[in-house]
Write an enzyme that holds these catalytic residues in place. Structure first.
Site, PDB file in Angstrom:
ATOM      1  N   GLU A   1     -18.446 -42.740 -41.923  1.00 18.03           N
ATOM      2  CA  GLU A   1     -19.274 -42.553 -40.727  1.00 18.03           C
ATOM      3  C   GLU A   1     -18.919 -43.563 -39.638  1.00 18.03           C
ATOM      4  O   GLU A   1     -18.589 -44.712 -39.926  1.00 18.03           O
ATOM      5  CB  GLU A   1     -20.752 -42.740 -41.103  1.00 18.03           C
ATOM      6  CG  GLU A   1     -21.246 -41.684 -42.047  1.00 18.03           C
ATOM      7  CD  GLU A   1     -22.523 -42.073 -42.788  1.00 18.03           C
ATOM      8  OE1 GLU A   1     -23.252 -41.152 -43.169  1.00 18.03           O
ATOM      9  OE2 GLU A   1     -22.777 -43.272 -42.992  1.00 18.03           O
TER      10      GLU A   1
ATOM     11  N   ASP B   1     -29.375 -40.733 -47.912  1.00 19.11           N
ATOM     12  CA  ASP B   1     -28.908 -41.046 -46.562  1.00 19.11           C
ATOM     13  C   ASP B   1     -27.753 -40.159 -46.129  1.00 19.11           C
ATOM     14  O   ASP B   1     -26.942 -40.555 -45.314  1.00 19.11           O
ATOM     15  CB  ASP B   1     -28.521 -42.534 -46.469  1.00 19.11           C
ATOM     16  CG  ASP B   1     -27.440 -42.930 -47.460  1.00 19.11           C
ATOM     17  OD1 ASP B   1     -27.016 -42.070 -48.255  1.00 19.11           O
ATOM     18  OD2 ASP B   1     -26.991 -44.082 -47.445  1.00 19.11           O
TER      19      ASP B   1
HETATM   20  P1  NAD Z   1     -24.405 -48.875 -55.890  1.00 17.61           P
HETATM   21  O1  NAD Z   1     -23.493 -47.766 -56.302  1.00 17.61           O
HETATM   22  O2  NAD Z   1     -23.900 -50.268 -55.890  1.00 17.61           O
HETATM   23  O3  NAD Z   1     -25.728 -48.847 -56.799  1.00 17.61           O
HETATM   24  C1  NAD Z   1     -26.454 -47.708 -57.098  1.00 17.61           C
HETATM   25  C2  NAD Z   1     -27.172 -47.916 -58.436  1.00 17.61           C
HETATM   26  O4  NAD Z   1     -28.050 -46.792 -58.656  1.00 17.61           O
HETATM   27  C3  NAD Z   1     -26.225 -47.985 -59.630  1.00 17.61           C
HETATM   28  O5  NAD Z   1     -26.422 -49.177 -60.335  1.00 17.61           O
HETATM   29  C4  NAD Z   1     -26.604 -46.744 -60.457  1.00 17.61           C
HETATM   30  O6  NAD Z   1     -26.459 -46.951 -61.860  1.00 17.61           O
HETATM   31  C5  NAD Z   1     -28.056 -46.548 -60.058  1.00 17.61           C
HETATM   32  N1  NAD Z   1     -28.596 -45.198 -60.275  1.00 17.61           N
HETATM   33  C6  NAD Z   1     -28.000 -44.004 -60.013  1.00 17.61           C
HETATM   34  N2  NAD Z   1     -28.863 -43.007 -60.324  1.00 17.61           N
HETATM   35  C7  NAD Z   1     -30.001 -43.583 -60.787  1.00 17.61           C
HETATM   36  C8  NAD Z   1     -31.254 -43.079 -61.242  1.00 17.61           C
HETATM   37  N3  NAD Z   1     -31.494 -41.763 -61.300  1.00 17.61           N
HETATM   38  N4  NAD Z   1     -32.217 -43.958 -61.604  1.00 17.61           N
HETATM   39  C9  NAD Z   1     -31.970 -45.303 -61.562  1.00 17.61           C
HETATM   40  N5  NAD Z   1     -30.799 -45.834 -61.150  1.00 17.61           N
HETATM   41  C10 NAD Z   1     -29.830 -44.982 -60.753  1.00 17.61           C
HETATM   42  O7  NAD Z   1     -24.935 -48.478 -54.428  1.00 17.61           O
HETATM   43  P2  NAD Z   1     -25.614 -49.444 -53.352  1.00 17.61           P
HETATM   44  O8  NAD Z   1     -24.603 -50.045 -52.450  1.00 17.61           O
HETATM   45  O9  NAD Z   1     -26.627 -50.307 -54.023  1.00 17.61           O
HETATM   46  O10 NAD Z   1     -26.375 -48.350 -52.457  1.00 17.61           O
HETATM   47  C11 NAD Z   1     -27.490 -47.675 -52.992  1.00 17.61           C
HETATM   48  C12 NAD Z   1     -27.803 -46.507 -52.088  1.00 17.61           C
HETATM   49  O11 NAD Z   1     -28.269 -46.983 -50.832  1.00 17.61           O
HETATM   50  C13 NAD Z   1     -26.594 -45.626 -51.783  1.00 17.61           C
HETATM   51  O12 NAD Z   1     -27.005 -44.287 -51.890  1.00 17.61           O
HETATM   52  C14 NAD Z   1     -26.230 -45.968 -50.361  1.00 17.61           C
HETATM   53  O13 NAD Z   1     -25.620 -44.891 -49.694  1.00 17.61           O
HETATM   54  C15 NAD Z   1     -27.588 -46.301 -49.800  1.00 17.61           C
HETATM   55  N6  NAD Z   1     -27.597 -47.178 -48.625  1.00 17.61           N
HETATM   56  C16 NAD Z   1     -28.491 -46.910 -47.659  1.00 17.61           C
HETATM   57  C17 NAD Z   1     -28.579 -47.729 -46.561  1.00 17.61           C
HETATM   58  C18 NAD Z   1     -29.609 -47.466 -45.504  1.00 17.61           C
HETATM   59  O14 NAD Z   1     -29.566 -48.051 -44.433  1.00 17.61           O
HETATM   60  N7  NAD Z   1     -30.576 -46.632 -45.781  1.00 17.61           N
HETATM   61  C19 NAD Z   1     -27.724 -48.841 -46.432  1.00 17.61           C
HETATM   62  C20 NAD Z   1     -26.836 -49.105 -47.464  1.00 17.61           C
HETATM   63  C21 NAD Z   1     -26.783 -48.272 -48.575  1.00 17.61           C
END
Ligand code: NAD
Length: 357
Positions: A64, A238
């Protein structure tokens, strides 16, 4: 070189230097500073030229571009989201961005924004929760213990007074990493309950943060497990087709967004009709709309991440990094003796090449 020619330099903060800057200043102090900066910029919302981010989707993820500007500064961020990256040894989210001077177009600051994305996301979450969570909230459930988790936990303990964390991740190693890192940050293991399911994590929670990553319509918590009065901070949904919450929950919550045209496409509310009522966070910040109105209301911050938060983060980090010795300077764009003689660069470079030959 003509003495009137000012060498064009762009400040640069790479990933290692950004980490040193955060370590030196302290994570919670960074979160507090960013929350203030983001709040101040959201309070002057009409000053900004805003648009939904431009997304390139592929089967494995999304890339993005996020631009925003006011009369003085132009900012953009490049960010990806690839939930399958972990098995390749790469983070799900990686980012960099730049700040430019609107008057001249000169890029003044270029930086890694991977750490800053986690910090600004958590700072915005705390900013929203200050107005939307019940006063006296002391327990937060955190579903998903990946890269964002420490920053979310530290924002809510450091800025909101959350005492107890109840965490759940489908991968126990992620939970162990989170407890270990939070211990390093000063949060004792006794304050953290590692749970066997999201239902267990939600028991007694005043606030629920979801930060999972899976490119699917997931339901990482059940509507029935949410008690009245809970504030939900939904971070992981997101992207089109990537949500975390059950639609029933959305129908009984008061929903708050960043920039609604973007959230309608990317957020949890993509599951609702396009005219479902929502309130933008800036409206609450300037007092144009109420935040939480009573103690049994379910409030939901449908966070997707908006360019203005990165604009705030870039400006805040640039100011913090000045005089620290951590900034490098780059000749990202050329300095020209005669601004209309770009070809001269090639001639001079050719001479330099021959000199080496
Ligand atoms: P990451 O891949 O480091 O961590 C995600 C975690 O979620 C993993 O440890 C995984 O095992 C766990 N997980 C997956 N499905 C699960 C479930 N059903 N129940 C419990 N745990 C589960 O990702 P991250 O960098 O921590 O990002 C997390 C999310 O936040 C991503 O989807 C990312 O796109 C989003 N994000 C959003 C924003 C925002 O501004 N809203 C900013 C950054 C990241």
């Amino acid at each position: 070189m003509d003495p009137r020619v000012v060498p064009v330099r762009t400040d640069f903060l790479g990933a290692a230097q950004a980490a040193r800057l955060v370590a030196r200043h302290g994570v919670v102090a960074c979160l507090a500073g960013l929350a203030d900066a983001i709040e101040a910029d959201f309070a002057r919302w009409p000053d900004f030229e805003k648009s939904a981010r431009i997304a390139h989707h592929s089967p494995g993820g999304v890339i993005e571009l996020m631009p925003v500007s006011d009369a003085r500064d132009y900012a953009f961020k490049y960010v990806n989201g690839h939930p399958g990256n972990t098995v390749r040894g790469l983070p799900t989210v990686m980012a960099f961005g730049a700040l430019a001077d609107v008057t001249t177009g000169l890029p003044v600051f270029l930086a890694d924004l991977t750490l800053a994305t986690a910090l600004r996301t958590a700072a915005t979450s705390a900013l929203a929760a200050r107005r939307l969570a019940r006063s006296g909230s002391h327990t937060m459930a955190l579903i998903g213990a990946g890269s964002q988790a420490e920053f979310q936990a530290l924002a809510f303990t450091g800025l909101l007074g959350i005492e107890h964390l109840r965490i759940f991740d489908i991968d126990p190693r992620a939970m162990r990493k989170l407890v270990d890192n939070l211990g390093h940050a000063g949060i004792a293991a006794q304050r953290i309950a590692c749970c066997a399911s999201s239902a267990q994590a939600l028991q007694g929670a005043d606030i629920v943060t979801t930060a999972t990553a899976a490119k699917q319509r997931a339901c990482v918590i059940a509507d029935a497990d949410l008690r009245p009065g809970t504030h939900v901070n939904a971070v992981g949904g997101d992207c089109p087709g990537k949500t975390e919450l059950p639609a029933q929950l959305l129908r009984r919550a008061r929903i708050f967004t960043e920039f609604t045209p973007q959230t309608r496409v990317e957020g949890e509310i993509q599951q609702l009709p396009v005219d479902a009522p929502v309130t933008e966070l800036w409206q609450v910040i300037v007092g144009q709309a109420p935040g939480r109105t009573h103690d049994t209301e379910i409030t939901l911050f449908d966070s997707v991440g908006f360019a203005l938060e990165d604009y705030s983060a870039l400006r805040w980090m640039h100011a913090l990094a000045r005089d620290t010795g951590l900034l490098q300077t780059l000749d990202l764009v050329p300095t020209l003796d005669d601004p209309r003689d770009l070809y001269r660069l090639v001639r001079e470079a050719g001479q330099a090449e021959r000199g080496f030959g």
